[in-house]
Design a protein around this motif. Structure first.
Motif, PDB file in Angstrom:
ATOM      1  N   GLU A 243      11.973 -12.489  12.298  1.00 55.30           N
ATOM      2  CA  GLU A 243      12.294 -11.064  12.226  1.00 55.30           C
ATOM      3  C   GLU A 243      12.508 -10.455  13.604  1.00 55.30           C
ATOM      4  N   GLY A 275       8.239  -4.701   8.170  1.00 59.57           N
ATOM      5  CA  GLY A 275       8.649  -4.164   6.881  1.00 59.57           C
ATOM      6  C   GLY A 275       8.587  -5.177   5.772  1.00 59.57           C
ATOM      7  N   GLY A 279      13.265  -7.032   5.375  1.00 66.12           N
ATOM      8  CA  GLY A 279      13.546  -5.748   6.004  1.00 66.12           C
ATOM      9  C   GLY A 279      13.455  -5.786   7.509  1.00 66.12           C
ATOM     10  N   ALA A 283      16.378  -4.785  10.253  1.00 65.68           N
ATOM     11  CA  ALA A 283      16.168  -3.673  11.178  1.00 65.68           C
ATOM     12  C   ALA A 283      16.332  -4.113  12.625  1.00 65.68           C
ATOM     13  N   GLN A 332      18.861   3.777   5.559  1.00 68.66           N
ATOM     14  CA  GLN A 332      18.893   2.589   4.702  1.00 68.66           C
ATOM     15  C   GLN A 332      17.605   2.483   3.878  1.00 68.66           C
ATOM     16  N   ASN A 333      16.475   2.792   4.504  1.00 68.52           N
ATOM     17  CA  ASN A 333      15.205   2.779   3.767  1.00 68.52           C
ATOM     18  C   ASN A 333      15.247   3.745   2.594  1.00 68.52           C
ATOM     19  N   GLN A 336      17.645   2.593  -0.234  1.00 64.77           N
ATOM     20  CA  GLN A 336      17.143   1.441  -0.983  1.00 64.77           C
ATOM     21  C   GLN A 336      15.800   1.716  -1.657  1.00 64.77           C
ATOM     22  N   ARG A 338      12.889   2.296  -0.362  1.00 64.41           N
ATOM     23  CA  ARG A 338      11.736   1.630   0.262  1.00 64.41           C
ATOM     24  C   ARG A 338      10.675   2.677   0.608  1.00 64.41           C
ATOM     25  N   GLN A 342       6.877  -1.225   2.564  1.00 64.53           N
ATOM     26  CA  GLN A 342       8.159  -1.859   2.290  1.00 64.53           C
ATOM     27  C   GLN A 342       9.283  -1.296   3.157  1.00 64.53           C
ATOM     28  N   ARG A 343       9.031  -0.160   3.809  1.00 64.27           N
ATOM     29  CA  ARG A 343      10.064   0.403   4.689  1.00 64.27           C
ATOM     30  C   ARG A 343      10.243  -0.506   5.895  1.00 64.27           C
ATOM     31  N   MET A 344      11.475  -0.745   6.234  1.00 68.61           N
ATOM     32  CA  MET A 344      11.751  -1.633   7.358  1.00 68.61           C
ATOM     33  C   MET A 344      11.861  -0.820   8.642  1.00 68.61           C
TER      34      MET A 344
END
Length: 706
Positions: A243, A275, A279, A283, A332-333, A336, A338, A342-344
Motif C-alpha cells: 500500500e 484504509g 483502499g 490512495a 472517492q470515499n 463509494q 466508505r 474503511q475510508r482510504m
C-alpha cells in the motif's frame, strides 16, 4: 510502536535542579541516570518509563506546547530524585551529541561562522519568536548560553518563562551586544537595520523575517549543487499487498520522458496508504501521481520568474496542491460509501527543491530552496557524515495529546492507540487537514531520506545511519543500490510492514560549500576532555571536576549561571506532590507505607500504655474526683493536606471520530499502529529499595542564562 520497543542508541537527558551541575562525573542518580558531564546524564534504563509528575503541572506546559518544534526545542523526559531527596527535572531532545558532549554555544562559534550561517541562525531565532511567545517561552531566546548550534541548526537547552512577556526591543539588545560586534561584514548592515526595527514602537515582525530571509538567500546564492534521486518500495516479508507508493520509483526512472527531466532530481514523494480493502493502495498511488503533475507546474513557474517567489507564496501553492489531492481521495470515499476504518487515505512526506533567481552584487544567481511537506508519520531525515537529523514530527495520537498540554509523552505512549495516526490525506475534508511545510537551505553535502514507517519503526534509521551515509556521500555505491540496502535492512530488522525509501543526494562543490563548524567543545579554557562513545559508561576523570572550574568557565561550557542559580522555584515545587508522580518505584511506595504503619504503631502503643495507667489509677482506694482528672488530648492533626494547585485548563485539539489505523480490540487481524515519534515508549522504572524522602519537582523558571 510497531514491533519491539528498543533503544539502540544512547538516551541523554539534561538535568535541572539544585546542584545537578555539581554532581561528580560517573555517579549514578536514582539508581538509573549516570552523570556524564555537568547536567548531562545518561539513562541506563531507557527501555523503562521514566517517572513523570501527575497531573501535568503548570510549569511544564511550555515544554508540551513546544512539541511540534522538536527541530529546535527540548521536551520533558521525566523526573527523578537525588540522594538528598531533591527533585530533578529531566529534559529530552537536548543539544548533546553522540559522545555526550554539549554542543557549542552560538556565542562561542559566532565569530568563526560564515555569513550564510550567521544569517541562517538569525532567521531561525526570529522565526521562533512568535510561536514561543504564544506558549510563554520567548525569553529563552534572550539567554546566550541557552542557545546552541548543531552545524546549521539552532537548538535550545531549556525553556525560560521569565520575563513572561519579553519585547522585541529586549531581543534587539541581546543581538546588538552578542552578535553585532563580531558579525561578518555582510551581516553587520543587516543587524544594524534589523535591531533598529526591533526597537520600533510597533515592530513589523513579518517584515523583519522577510528582510533576514532576503539576506540569507543572497548569501546562499551562486553555490553549485548537484542533485541525484532514487527510490523504491517493497511489500515486505509479511505483507501480500503493497500500500506504499513513491516518486521516483524504479519503474518511473526507466520510463522517464523529456518532460520529467527538470523535475526528476528535484522531487521525491513517499506515501503510505491506510484504509479498507485495496483502499490504501489506491490512495497512495493516486496522491503520488497527482502531486507529481501539480509540482511540475510550480517548478516550471519558478524557473521562469525573474525574481524569487516568497516562501509564504510557495508554501501556499504546495499546500493548495495537497488540498486538491486530499479532496480527490475524500470524494472517492464518499462516492463509494466508505465510512470509519474503511475510508482510504495516505500519509505523505514530500521534498521539492525549488531553484530561485536572486539579484546579487555580482549579478543574477541561483539559490536552491528545499520545501518539505508532511502529513502523518512518514518521515524525512537529513544525514551527513557527522549527524542524522529528523526533520519531521509524526502526526499521531500521543503527539496530539502532548501538543494540547494534556499529557507528558511518556504517559501518552501508554495509550494502546498512541502511535495511531491523528491525520492523513483523504480521510476528511481539507478544512480538517493540517499539513506541515518547512523551508530549508543547503550549506553542505549530504543525503535527504524520505521513508515510510516500515523503515523508521524501532529507531532503525537512528541506529543505522552512520553505517550507510558515508558510502553514499563518497559515492562508493550507486544511489539506487543504497536505496535497496535500506529496504533490505528494514525487511530484516522490522519486516512487519511495507517499506518505501527515497534518497536525494546533495553534492555541493567543495570550493563553494560553506565551511562547517564542528560540534566538539573548545579545547581552550576550562575544557574537559570527554570520553569516546564506547567508554562513556566507565569514564570518571580524576584530575578535573566541574567544581574545580571557575564559574565563568562552567557557564561557557555547560550553560550554567555564574551564581549557580536554582532553576526550581518554591511556587513551582508546590505544584507537584511527589506521591502523585507516575512511575514512582515500588520500593519508594513500600518505604512510605512502612513508615506510616510504624507511626500508627507508636501511636497505638502510646495510647494503650496511657489507658493502662488510667485503669491502674481507678483501682486505687483514694481516687480523685472527675473534676481533678485531666482529660488527655488527641495529639493527631486531622487536618487534610492541601492538594497541589491544579494547572489551568488547556484547550485540547478536537478528537477525531476514530484514530487513523487504530486497531479495535475485537479485530485481531488489524494492522499494527504506525510508527512512533522520535521519543521513547517505556515501561515503569525501578529505584533503590530504601530511597531518601523525595522533594516535589517543578521545572526551571529559566534555563541556563547569560
Amino acid at each position: 510502536m510497531n514491533g519491539e520497543d528498543k533503544y539502540p542508541f544512547r538516551q541523554y537527558v539534561w538535568a535541572l535542579g539544585h546542584g545537578t551541575n555539581k554532581i561528580p562525573v560517573g555517579d549514578l542518580v536514582d539508581d538509573r541516570y549516570q552523570v556524564i558531564a555537568p547536567s548531562i546524564w545518561l539513562d541506563q534504563q531507557p527501555e523503562q518509563m521514566p517517572k513523570v509528575p501527575s497531573p501535568v503541572p503548570q510549569f511544564a506546559l511550555p515544554y508540551l506546547k513546544a512539541y511540534p518544534y522538536q527541530l529546535n526545542l527540548p521536551g520533558v523526559y521525566g523526573i527523578c530524585h537525588q540522594s538528598s531527596g531533591e527533585a530533578v527535572l529531566l529534559l529530552s531532545n537536548v543539544p548533546v551529541n553522540r559522545q555526550g558532549q554539549l554542543m557549542s554555544a552560538i556565542a562561542q562559534v559566532w565569530s568563526e561562522a560564515s555569513a550564510f550561517r550567521q544569517a541562517y541562525w538569525l532567521w531561525q531565532m526570529i522565526s521562533l519568536w512568535e510561536p514561543m511567545q504564544e506558549f510563554g517561552a520567548a525569553a529563552s531566546l534572550l539567554k546566550n548560553s541557552n542557545i546552541r548550534v548543531e552545524a546549521w541548526r539552532v537548538r535550545l537547552i531549556g525553556l525560560s518563562t521569565t520575563p513572561s512577556k519579553p519585547s522585541l526591543a529586549d531581543l534587539s539588545k541581546v543581538w546588538e551586544s552578542t552578535y553585532l560586534p563580531s558579525a561578518r561584514p555582510a551581516i553587520v548592515g543587516l543587524l544594524n537595520s534589523v535591531c533598529l526595527k526591533l526597537r520600533a514602537e510597533a515592530p513589523d515582525l513579518q517584515a523583519i523575517i522577510e528582510q533576514i530571509n532576503a539576506q540569507l538567500l543572497r548569501e546562499a546564492a551562486g553555490t553549485p549543487i548537484d542533485f541525484q534521486v532514487a527510490g523504491a518500495t517493497d511489500a515486505g516479508p509479511q505483507k501480500s499487498r503493497n500500500e506504499d507508493a513513491c516518486y521516483p520509483s524504479k519503474a518511473e526512472l526507466k520510463r522517464t520522458g523529456t518532460a520529467d527531466l527538470p523535475l526528476l532530481p528535484r522531487l521525491s514523494i513517499v506515501c503510505d496508504g491506510v484504509g479498507g480493502h485495496e483502499g490504501g493502495e489506491v490512495a497512495s498511488q493516486s496522491v503520488v501521481r497527482f502531486l507529481q503533475l501539480q509540482l511540475r507546474g510550480l517548478l516550471a513557474e519558478a524557473m521562469e520568474q525573474p525574481q524569487a517567489i516568497p516562501p509564504r507564496v510557495v508554501i501556499d501553492q504546495i499546500e493548495a496542491a495537497v488540498r486538491v489531492a486530499n479532496n480527490l481521495i475524500a470524494d472517492q470515499n464518499d462516492q463509494q460509501g466508505r465510512a470509519a476504518r474503511q475510508r482510504m487515505g495516505t500519509t505523505l512526506v514530500m521534498a521539492l527543491v525549488l531553484p530561485q533567481k536572486i539579484d546579487t552584487a555580482e549579478g543574477p544567481a541561483e539559490v536552491n530552496e528545499l520545501y518539505l511537506t508532511h502529513v502523518g508519520d512518514s518521515r524525512a531525515y537529513w544525514m551527513t557524515s557527522d549527524y542524522c537529523q529528523q526533520l519531521t514530527v509524526d502526526d499521531d495520537i500521543a503527539g496530539r495529546e502532548v501538543s494540547a498540554g494534556t499529557s507528558f509523552y511518556a504517559t501518552a505512549m501508554q495509550n494502546p492507540n498512541a502511535t495511531a495516526l491523528s491525520q492523513a490525506v483523504g480521510l476528511r475534508s481539507y478544512d480538517q487537514l493540517r499539513p506541515h511545510t518547512q523551508r530549508f537551505l543547503f550549506d553542505t553535502s549530504g543525503v535527504l531520506m524520505l521513508c515510510s514507517d516500515g523503515l523508521s519503526d524501532n529507531y532503525q534509521v537512528e541506529a543505522s545511519w552512520a553505517n550507510y551515509v558515508g558510502i553514499i556521500v563518497k559515492k562508493i555505491v550507486p544511489l539506487d543500490a543504497a536505496v535497496d540496502s535500506w529496504i533490505e535492512l528494514a525487511n530484516q530488522r522490522n519486516g512487519h510492514d511495507n517499506v518505501t525509501v527515497t534518497l536525494m543526494s546533495v553534492d555541493m562543490a567543495e570550493d563553494g560549500a560553506i565551511p562547517e563548524e564542528t560540534d566538539q567543545p573548545s579545547r581552550g579554557l576550562g575544557a574537559i576532555p570527554l570520553p569516546p562513545s564506547s567508554s562513556v559508561g566507565q569514564f570518571r576523570p580524576d584530575n578535573i571536576q566541574p567544581e574545580q572550574m571557575t564559574a565563568a568557565s562552567r557557564a561557557l561550557l555547560y550553560g550554567e549561571a555564574e551564581e549557580d542559580e536554582t532553576p526550581l522555584t518554591p511556587e513551582e515545587m508546590a505544584e507537584v506532590d511527589p506521591g502523585d508522580s507516575e512511575g514512582r518505584s515500588g520500593g519508594q511506595k513500600l518505604v512510605t507505607i512502612l513508615l506510616g504503619l510504624l507511626a500508627l504503631g507508636i501511636i497505638g502503643v502510646g495510647g494503650w500504655l496511657l489507658w493502662r495507667a488510667l485503669e491502674a489509677r481507678r483501682s486505687e482506694p483514694l481516687l480523685p474526683t472527675p473534676e481533678q482528672v485531666e482529660t488527655p488530648t488527641d495529639g493527631v492533626d486531622n487536618t487534610a493536606d492541601e492538594s497541589p494547585a491544579e494547572a489551568e485548563p488547556v484547550e485540547t485539539a478536537p478528537e477525531p471520530e476514530t484514530p487513523v489505523n487504530a486497531a479495535p480490540a475485537d479485530d485481531p487481524t488489524a494492522a499494527p499502529a504506525n510508527s512512533p515519534t522520535a521519543e521513547p515508549t517505556e515501561a515503569p522504572a525501578s529505584t533503590p529499595a530504601e530511597p531518601p524522602a523525595e522533594t516535589p519537582i517543578a521545572p526551571p523558571a529559566s534555563p541556563p542564562g547569560n
